[in-house]
Scaffold this motif. Structure first.
Motif, PDB file in Angstrom:
ATOM      1  N   ALA A   1       0.826  -1.205   0.000  1.00  0.00           N
ATOM      2  CA  ALA A   1       0.000   0.000   0.000  1.00  0.00           C
ATOM      3  C   ALA A   1       0.860   1.254   0.000  1.00  0.00           C
ATOM      4  O   ALA A   1       1.928   1.272   0.608  1.00  0.00           O
ATOM      5  CB  ALA A   1      -0.890   0.007   1.240  1.00  0.00           C
ATOM      6  N   GLN A   2       0.360   2.287  -0.645  1.00  0.00           N
ATOM      7  CA  GLN A   2       0.992   3.585  -0.495  1.00  0.00           C
ATOM      8  C   GLN A   2       0.808   4.003   0.960  1.00  0.00           C
ATOM      9  O   GLN A   2      -0.258   3.802   1.550  1.00  0.00           O
ATOM     10  CB  GLN A   2       0.397   4.594  -1.456  1.00  0.00           C
ATOM     11  N   VAL A   3       1.868   4.553   1.546  1.00  0.00           N
ATOM     12  CA  VAL A   3       1.872   4.866   2.976  1.00  0.00           C
ATOM     13  C   VAL A   3       0.685   5.737   3.367  1.00  0.00           C
ATOM     14  O   VAL A   3       0.067   5.536   4.409  1.00  0.00           O
ATOM     15  CB  VAL A   3       3.218   5.510   3.386  1.00  0.00           C
ATOM     16  N   TYR A   4       0.316   6.696   2.529  1.00  0.00           N
ATOM     17  CA  TYR A   4      -0.780   7.597   2.894  1.00  0.00           C
ATOM     18  C   TYR A   4      -2.101   6.852   3.080  1.00  0.00           C
ATOM     19  O   TYR A   4      -3.008   7.325   3.776  1.00  0.00           O
ATOM     20  CB  TYR A   4      -0.946   8.718   1.857  1.00  0.00           C
TER      21      TYR A   4
ATOM     22  N   ASP B   1       8.992   3.164  -7.072  1.00  0.00           N
ATOM     23  CA  ASP B   1       8.763   4.119  -8.156  1.00  0.00           C
ATOM     24  C   ASP B   1       8.610   5.552  -7.636  1.00  0.00           C
ATOM     25  O   ASP B   1       7.809   6.325  -8.144  1.00  0.00           O
ATOM     26  CB  ASP B   1       7.552   3.719  -8.999  1.00  0.00           C
ATOM     27  N   GLY B   2       9.365   5.877  -6.578  1.00  0.00           N
ATOM     28  CA  GLY B   2       9.355   7.237  -6.043  1.00  0.00           C
ATOM     29  C   GLY B   2       8.225   7.530  -5.078  1.00  0.00           C
ATOM     30  O   GLY B   2       8.064   8.671  -4.650  1.00  0.00           O
ATOM     31  N   ILE B   3       7.439   6.524  -4.720  1.00  0.00           N
ATOM     32  CA  ILE B   3       6.321   6.707  -3.792  1.00  0.00           C
ATOM     33  C   ILE B   3       6.520   5.769  -2.602  1.00  0.00           C
ATOM     34  O   ILE B   3       6.752   4.572  -2.785  1.00  0.00           O
ATOM     35  CB  ILE B   3       4.972   6.413  -4.483  1.00  0.00           C
ATOM     36  N   PRO B   4       6.430   6.293  -1.367  1.00  0.00           N
ATOM     37  CA  PRO B   4       6.585   5.432  -0.180  1.00  0.00           C
ATOM     38  C   PRO B   4       5.453   4.411  -0.076  1.00  0.00           C
ATOM     39  O   PRO B   4       4.275   4.762  -0.185  1.00  0.00           O
ATOM     40  CB  PRO B   4       6.532   6.411   1.000  1.00  0.00           C
ATOM     41  N   HIS B   5       5.825   3.163   0.117  1.00  0.00           N
ATOM     42  CA  HIS B   5       4.885   2.053   0.269  1.00  0.00           C
ATOM     43  C   HIS B   5       5.205   1.278   1.545  1.00  0.00           C
ATOM     44  O   HIS B   5       6.317   1.371   2.076  1.00  0.00           O
ATOM     45  CB  HIS B   5       5.017   1.073  -0.908  1.00  0.00           C
ATOM     46  N   ILE B   6       4.242   0.490   1.994  1.00  0.00           N
ATOM     47  CA  ILE B   6       4.447  -0.486   3.062  1.00  0.00           C
ATOM     48  C   ILE B   6       3.753  -1.781   2.659  1.00  0.00           C
ATOM     49  O   ILE B   6       2.763  -1.763   1.938  1.00  0.00           O
ATOM     50  CB  ILE B   6       3.894  -0.017   4.434  1.00  0.00           C
TER      51      ILE B   6
END
Length: 147
Positions: free
Chosen positions: A111-114, A134-139
């Motif tokens: 998931a994207q962190v947000y 891809d430049g987006i924080p995920h968990i």
């Protein structure tokens, strides 16, 4: 609102086009994130979406165990209509579809962190530290079968 689920080979050209357009419009254009949206996993997936007279309201894909993780996985979770409960309905339908397709099993997502709280409301628990995709924080998150 109708829930539709199809394997890749069952999708009509129009359905496939509409799904890919929605994914590119949000994940690539809106998020300004050039990445390989077509990742060769769509052919393995079940494609689930909510549709009404206005078209696709929300979409996700279900990957079988072994395609990305050792468990079934939900991915490309997207709502064309935000802040109206459609995303929650979609996620519930996805979880139920996994149960129907694979039995009582854990489900993995990245998931994207947000969006962490959105997934936590559905019983997912964070299982990794944030990482860049891809430049987006995920968990990575996991939902156990009894949640």
């Amino acid at each position: 609102m109708e829930i539709i689920i199809k394997r890749f080979g069952e999708l009509t050209p129009y359905e496939l086009y509409t799904i890919l357009k929605l994914r590119v419009d949000i994940f690539v254009v809106e998020q300004n994130c050039p990445y390989h949206e077509l990742d060769d996993k769509d052919q393995l997936a079940y494609h689930l979406w909510l549709e009404d007279e206005q078209g696709i309201a929300a979409y996700l894909r279900i990957l079988p165990p072994g395609a990305a993780f050792d468990t079934p996985a939900l991915g490309r979770v997207i709502s064309a209509r935000r802040r109206c409960g459609v995303g929650s309905k979609l996620l519930s339908a996805g979880i139920e579809a996994v149960r129907s397709l694979y039995g009582s099993t854990a489900i993995t997502i990245e998931a994207q962190v947000y969006a962490r709280k959105f997934y936590e409301k559905a019983g997912f628990i964070r299982t990794s530290e944030p990482f860049d995709e891809d430049g987006i924080p995920h968990i990575r998150m996991r939902r156990e079968p009894d949640r």
